[in-house]
Scaffold this motif. Structure first.
Motif, mmCIF file in Angstrom:
data_model
loop_
_atom_site.group_PDB
_atom_site.id
_atom_site.type_symbol
_atom_site.label_atom_id
_atom_site.label_comp_id
_atom_site.label_asym_id
_atom_site.label_seq_id
_atom_site.Cartn_x
_atom_site.Cartn_y
_atom_site.Cartn_z
ATOM 1 N N ALA A 135 59.809 -58.817 -73.173
ATOM 2 C CA ALA A 135 59.315 -60.155 -73.484
ATOM 3 C C ALA A 135 58.827 -60.209 -74.924
ATOM 4 N N LEU A 136 58.740 -61.424 -75.462
ATOM 5 C CA LEU A 136 58.200 -61.590 -76.816
ATOM 6 C C LEU A 136 56.786 -61.031 -76.903
ATOM 7 N N SER A 137 56.031 -61.149 -75.820
ATOM 8 C CA SER A 137 54.670 -60.598 -75.808
ATOM 9 C C SER A 137 54.677 -59.086 -76.005
ATOM 10 N N ASN A 138 55.717 -58.411 -75.517
ATOM 11 C CA ASN A 138 55.825 -56.963 -75.722
ATOM 12 C C ASN A 138 56.043 -56.627 -77.187
ATOM 13 N N LEU A 139 56.790 -57.468 -77.902
ATOM 14 C CA LEU A 139 56.976 -57.240 -79.332
ATOM 15 C C LEU A 139 55.638 -57.303 -80.059
ATOM 16 N N LEU A 140 54.817 -58.295 -79.693
ATOM 17 C CA LEU A 140 53.559 -58.525 -80.398
ATOM 18 C C LEU A 140 52.498 -57.490 -80.077
ATOM 19 N N SER A 141 52.583 -56.862 -78.917
ATOM 20 C CA SER A 141 51.561 -55.893 -78.500
ATOM 21 C C SER A 141 52.015 -54.447 -78.636
ATOM 22 N N HIS A 142 53.171 -54.235 -79.246
ATOM 23 C CA HIS A 142 53.724 -52.887 -79.422
ATOM 24 C C HIS A 142 53.925 -52.176 -78.085
ATOM 25 N N THR A 143 54.374 -52.928 -77.106
ATOM 26 C CA THR A 143 54.616 -52.351 -75.778
ATOM 27 C C THR A 143 56.070 -52.542 -75.349
ATOM 28 N N SER A 144 56.970 -52.732 -76.306
ATOM 29 C CA SER A 144 58.366 -53.032 -75.980
ATOM 30 C C SER A 144 59.131 -51.817 -75.458
ATOM 31 N N GLY A 145 58.736 -50.633 -75.868
ATOM 32 C CA GLY A 145 59.492 -49.436 -75.533
ATOM 33 C C GLY A 145 60.674 -49.194 -76.450
ATOM 34 N N LEU A 146 60.901 -50.082 -77.414
ATOM 35 C CA LEU A 146 62.017 -49.922 -78.346
ATOM 36 C C LEU A 146 61.704 -48.822 -79.357
#
Length: 403
Positions: A135-146
């Motif tokens: 989710a976009l929220s994961n990008l902002l919280s550094h929780t994307s796993g990428l």
């Protein structure tokens, strides 16, 4: 959002912020700083930024609407020469991320996107289904796993070039000048995550670079222009720019690292041979915007802090989302929200802060809502201990009953 949640969030915001007087955003007043406080803070910073002819820093501290401390140290540029002042424009590095996060929160308020949207929605060219999980929220919280799979070495470049076309012919130019499209091109063929989105913290820059095309996609406007009209101008920021090749930035500082005779470089070396320029054209991945590309002055950034925490940019509820820890980090007593670190040390008021490193720029900005305190340390050299300096500053403010 139901009324119960809205009331809950509003209460938290008021408790955390309004007690500091932040919602009465007024013009910053200049008062004479008590001598003991002035001397103690001078002692902290003159021990770090000692020489007037060396790269230095600008330090500003406010409490409510009063200026507690302002002092500039050293030079903003060595080749001009140009002294450091509160009107010098420095690259604030990863502190830029909070502006990108606030931009997406603003667009969510305008119902142009949702932070629950998947990355795949905005980047259908990314082939793997993993982007449907993020989710976009994961990008902002550094929780994307990428992961960060950008090339850094010649061997990386050889492998990268087998898969991706580039407008650059060598690794050096790629690292020094690539825009977000080149920096994030590795996502097109990525099919593996480091962890399931939302389950862990891993600080990343490329994920924040994706904010730029998202903003342009949903607004139909150039990123720089939309940010100026919707983020910078409402905050009263009139001397804030994004790095861009060929863009003339007034009163711009350069950044410097200690020179090393064993390092082969075409960068400017100071006349005394001590300092080597290390920013645009010398530092890797310096030119991307949404993750670290803002140049601004200390006085402009203070306007941002006061405007953001006075409700002039986004709503109380959206601000709460930005400064609420969504994940724990590898920093003790510290979580990460959207574009902000949140420090919650025992027997200390809650601190909202961010650090930044880009080339040799080394920066720090903090807000302590409960006490109505904002402070910034923007330096154009990276040979100082930021954490120790911040701890010493907090100690002085606490001893003088400011903090």
């Amino acid at each position: 959002m139901n009324s119960g949640i809205r009331l809950f969030l509003s209460g938290l915001i008021i408790a955390a912020i309004a007690l500091g007087g932040f919602f009465a955003c007024k013009k910053i007043k200049t008062h004479e700083t008590p001598a003991p406080l002035q001397q103690s803070l001078d002692s902290v910073f003159t021990s770090v930024f000692r020489l007037p002819d060396a790269p230095g820093a600008i330090v500003m501290i406010t409490k409510d609407d009063s200026l507690v401390y302002k002092r500039s140290f050293g030079m903003a540029a060595l080749d001009k020469p140009l002294k450091m002042t509160d009107s010098t424009l420095l690259n604030i590095c990863s502190i830029s991320k909070q502006f990108s996060a606030v931009a997406l929160l603003k667009l969510e308020e305008l119902e142009l996107l949702s932070l629950d949207d998947t990355v795949k929605k905005y980047f259908p060219q990314y082939k793997s289904g993993i982007f449907n999980k993020i989710a976009l929220s994961n990008l902002l919280s550094h929780t994307s796993g990428l992961p960060d799979n950008r090339p850094y070495t010649e061997d990386d470049w050889k492998e990268y070039s087998k898969i991706h076309q580039s407008c650059f012919n060598n690794i050096s130019d790629f690292c020094h000048y690539c825009p977000w499209q080149e920096s994030c091109a590795f996502y097109e063929n990525l099919d593996t995550l480091k962890f399931e989105p939302g389950t862990a913290y891993d600080y990343q820059n490329p994920t924040y670079q994706l904010v730029l095309p998202i903003v342009e996609s949903v607004t139909g406007k150039n990123f720089d222009l939309w940010m100026k009209e919707n983020i910078f101008m409402p905050a009263g920021m009139t001397e804030t720019y994004y790095v861009q090749q060929g863009r003339i930035i007034p009163r711009m500082a350069h950044a410097y690292r200690l020179a090393d005779s064993t390092r082969h470089t075409n960068a400017y070396i100071s006349e005394n041979g001590r300092w080597e320029e290390f920013d645009y054209g010398e530092a890797n991945y310096f030119t991307t915007k949404a993750d670290g590309g803002i140049y601004t002055s200390a006085r402009d950034f203070l306007k941002w802090q006061h405007a953001l925490f006075s409700g002039k940019i986004i709503s109380e509820e959206a601000l709460y989302q930005a400064i609420q820890p969504h994940i724990t980090t590898d920093i003790p007593d510290t979580g990460y929200g959207y574009g902000f670190f949140i420090e919650e040390k025992p027997e200390m008021p809650r601190k909202i802060f961010h650090t930044g490193d880009n080339g040799a720029f080394c920066t720090y900005a903090a807000t302590i809502p409960e006490k109505g305190i904002n402070y910034i340390i923007f330096a154009n050299r990276n040979d100082w201990n930021r954490e120790a300096t911040v701890a010493a500053t907090d100690s002085v403010l606490r001893a003088n009953r400011i903090l």
